[in-house]
Design an enzyme around this catalytic site. Structure first.
Site, PDB file in Angstrom:
ATOM      1  N   ASP A 403       0.829  -1.207   0.000  1.00 32.16           N
ATOM      2  CA  ASP A 403       0.000   0.000   0.000  1.00 32.16           C
ATOM      3  C   ASP A 403       0.868   1.264   0.000  1.00 32.16           C
ATOM      4  OD1 ASP A 403      -2.034   1.782   0.382  1.00 32.16           O
ATOM      5  OD2 ASP A 403      -2.779   0.890   2.227  1.00 32.16           O
ATOM      6  N   ASP A 483     -10.556   4.140  -1.227  1.00 36.54           N
ATOM      7  CA  ASP A 483     -11.128   3.205  -0.262  1.00 36.54           C
ATOM      8  C   ASP A 483     -12.649   3.187  -0.334  1.00 36.54           C
ATOM      9  OD1 ASP A 483      -8.527   3.047   0.502  1.00 36.54           O
ATOM     10  OD2 ASP A 483      -8.946   3.176   2.643  1.00 36.54           O
TER      11      ASP A 483
HETATM   12  C1  GAL Z   1      -5.445   2.353   3.049  1.00 35.95           C
HETATM   13  C2  GAL Z   1      -5.920   1.199   2.208  1.00 35.95           C
HETATM   14  C3  GAL Z   1      -6.866   0.398   3.065  1.00 35.95           C
HETATM   15  C4  GAL Z   1      -6.136  -0.116   4.281  1.00 35.95           C
HETATM   16  C5  GAL Z   1      -5.470   1.042   5.046  1.00 35.95           C
HETATM   17  C6  GAL Z   1      -4.559   0.540   6.157  1.00 35.95           C
HETATM   18  O1  GAL Z   1      -4.628   3.166   2.283  1.00 35.95           O
HETATM   19  O2  GAL Z   1      -6.529   1.664   1.039  1.00 35.95           O
HETATM   20  O3  GAL Z   1      -7.445  -0.670   2.318  1.00 35.95           O
HETATM   21  O4  GAL Z   1      -5.184  -1.050   3.882  1.00 35.95           O
HETATM   22  O5  GAL Z   1      -4.733   1.869   4.183  1.00 35.95           O
HETATM   23  O6  GAL Z   1      -3.969   1.567   6.872  1.00 35.95           O
END
Ligand code: GAL
Length: 672
Positions: A403, A483
């Protein structure tokens, strides 16, 4: 006093009419009908309970919400004007939120603020409403990740002709209804028809089968190096040479016998059908622990989901130690002397956890970031990619979600103190292509050097058209959008943004519209999904049509019958797992209805008649050539698992009644 009001007053003075103009403030209405990304709708306060403030200007009255958000108001033609000052609330200073305010009247867009950022002065929304029956106030995601999109409709009010209040409402049927028939007692093999593995990697494929137990499993034509466990149906071993092997799987119980062909392709590519499983984020977010992960894995088995092909148990953020959390269970040494990552005290040792999950017949995944910190502020992989890839393999992990977050830090040369902020900067700055690709390439190469297959899931929200290069860095899937939250607007906007990347979907490469928002979700604050039942049917149907990775995001110990019905329809899942690996696209729009069509390996088509409108759509459908159908077909309702009619496309019409925010999912089976 404006002209109309003047006339009204004059008319009433001379006794011609009793209608009088009034002001109805938005905050006087019941705002609890609003659906929004996070938190609860607020009246006359910001989302965090402060005075509403936009670019330094304060407002006494207003409706504050969290993008994405929707509020429906029944005006019945009684409002003449809506005014409001809209903007992002100053309380999210330090971040870079972005949102778009929109007004829809009877389904038509009346006004849009365009993208607004923090610090933009409040924009005036002033819209004539004469004749509008249903008004929708929408705050859509402005494209910067939506964690901090605190949106204000300040000083919002209606000028009306006589009405003293308006009803807010949610028009979609709210009673859950079950369409999926229960599995029969005879065996039915549900696992994917094709499976990819690399030479020399440990092999693990479960013959996922519904039907009464005890059951015995066998397989004809298994290549040398693989064996099947007759009790569990698990195929394990190792293939040393590349090649394609046609195998016949057999499952038998007291009630009958099922056979299914499996194509094993030993070569370069893995994840030949979209990964199916569970991920901890939408449910537990920063509260995840090894115990919760084990319990989710147990529930995957106990609920029977494992028999429908659900496989991965994926740990998202917060298994690592945190940078500065007050929560002591997240504090500790980040890495050992050789740079190997140390899991936090909620996890301690990852190897036994992976063994536990594997022993249940499942696979296990985890999460990291190419930056120094993950999105939640835990230890990221930057500078330690090699050690991290080695750790994942040594522990026995099968899947990595990687990520972006604080990698924006690295390219912008900023102090690495806020992963959210830096990720936003990288959005607005737009990472150059090489920069966007680089961190994913580094990890992709290290993963490939490991002695086991690790599915590689890129998460960077669709920047730099990731679908065009994700495969070149070894990616098996990539998020295409921001998200998801359990709101209609979120699911709708994400769904309608998938067509652009559809051409890049193929076995081993999947566009990822984010995880499922069904069941009890809540990012550490559990509640039932705010999606209405029809919306949930649409959500699953679309994700299956899209060939999207299917990752359940709910509390697995709180699965109710309705949610299980959504997750156990083998004919719907088969659309998702179709070996051809094509992604459905929208081939026709009729009003608010979009028709998504997916080509299948057997030459047939799965078609989703998707109603994005707020009214039931009824029609006699006959545009078959537009959706690529020509000839005679059996029409099969996949949710009900029933053939419902036979059609001749030249002469027949198909009667359709599609619920508001709902779907009809048919397979058209050619009768050549
Ligand atoms: C976001 C991601 C989410 C989750 C989160 C964790 O950027 O899109 O699905 O993984 O971070 O902190």
């Amino acid at each position: 006093m404006n002209f109309i009001m003047g006339v009204l007053v004059l008319l009433s003075l001379i006794g011609i009419t009793t209608i009088s103009a009034q002001t109805v403030w938005l905050d006087e209405l019941d705002l609890s009908a609003a659906t929004q990304g996070y938190g609860v709708p607020m009246k006359n306060k910001s989302l965090d309970g402060n005075t509403i403030t936009i670019a330094g200007k304060t407002f006494e009255r207003g409706f504050s919400t969290h993008a994405v958000s929707s509020l429906l108001i029944l005006l019945e033609g009684k409002a003449s004007l809506f005014t409001a000052r809209v903007g992002i609330d100053d309380e999210v200073a330090g971040h870079d939120p972005a949102a778009v305010f929109e007004l829809y009247g009877d389904g038509k867009k009346l006004w849009s603020s365009d993208i607004m950022h923090l610090g933009d002065s409040a924009r005036l929304c002033k819209v004539q409403l004469d004749g509008v029956q249903k008004l929708e106030l929408v705050v859509a995601d402005g494209g910067n990740g939506n964690y901090y999109d605190h949106a204000d409709w300040a000083d919002a009010r209606f000028e009306t002709t006589g009405a003293t209040t308006f009803k807010t409402y949610n028009p979609i049927a709210s009673e859950p209804y079950i369409l999926t028939p229960l599995p029969s007692a005879e065996p039915r093999i549900n696992s994917a028809k094709v499976f990819g593995v690399r030479p020399g990697s440990p092999f693990q494929y479960l013959v996922a089968t519904t039907g009464d137990r005890p059951m015995t499993f066998s397989a004809k034509g298994l290549p040398k190096g693989l064996t099947i466990d007759p009790q569990s149906g698990m195929i394990t071993g190792k293939l040393l040479n590349a090649g394609t092997y046609e195998v016949t799987l057999i499952a038998e119980n007291a009630k009958g016998k099922a056979e299914k062909k499996l194509r094993i392709i030993c070569g370069d590519r893995i994840a030949l059908t979209p990964p199916m499983g569970w991920n901890s984020w939408n449910c537990f977010a920063g509260e995840v622990s090894a115990d919760k992960v084990k319990r989710a894995a147990d529930a995957m088995v106990k609920s029977g989901l494992i028999n429908h092909g659900w496989t991965y148990i994926n740990i998202d953020d917060f298994w690592e130690n945190h940078r500065d959390s007050k929560d002591q269970s997240l504090r500790g040494k980040l890495r050992d002397e050789a740079g190997y990552i140390i899991p936090n005290s909620r996890f301690v040792d990852m190897k036994p956890l992976a063994d536990y999950v594997h022993n249940l017949g499942l696979k296990i995944g985890l999460y990291s970031s190419p930056g120094p910190w993950t999105c939640g502020g835990c230890t990221g992989s930057y500078g330690y990619e090699k050690q991290d890839a080695e750790s994942y393999a040594k522990w026995g992990f099968d899947y990595l979600k990687y990520d972006w977050c604080s990698y924006g830090n690295v390219i912008n040369g900023l102090p690495d103190n806020d992963p959210y902020k830096v990720s936003s900067l990288s959005y607005s700055g737009g990472a150059a292509l090489n920069t966007a690709i680089k961190p994913f390439k580094i990890m992709g190469e290290y993963l490939r050097q490991q002695p086991r297959d690790i599915v590689y899931s890129l998460c960077q929200y669709g920047m730099s058209d990731v679908w065009k290069w994700g495969d070149s860095v070894g990616g098996n899937s990539w998020r295409t959008t921001n998200d998801i939250t359990d709101t209609w607007v979120s699911v709708k906007n994400i769904a309608l943004a998938q067509d652009k990347s559809a051409a890049w979907a193929r076995p081993g490469n999947w566009n990822d519209p984010d995880m499922l928002v069904l069941g009890t979700v809540g990012w550490g604050n559990p509640h039932k999904s705010k999606l209405k039942p029809d919306e949930q049917y649409l959500h699953i149907s679309l994700w299956c049509l899209f060939s999207a990775p299917l990752l359940i995001g709910c509390d697995m110990e709180k699965l109710d019958d309705f949610t299980l019905n959504l997750l156990t329809n083998d004919e719907v899942i088969e659309v998702n797992q179709d070996p051809l690996g094509k992604q459905a696209t929208c081939l026709q729009t009729i009003g608010e209805m979009r028709i998504f069509v997916k080509e299948l390996e057997d030459g047939n088509r799965a078609v989703g008649f998707c109603n994005f409108g707020i009214d039931v759509t009824e029609l006699q459908y006959s545009d078959f050539e537009k959706i690529g159908l020509n000839g005679k077909f059996t029409v099969r309702d996949l949710w009900r698992q029933q053939d419902i009619s036979t059609i001749e496309t030249n002469s027949d019409k198909l009667k359709l009644k599609v619920p508001a925010h709902g779907v009809i999912l048919y397979k058209f089976i050619s009768l050549k």
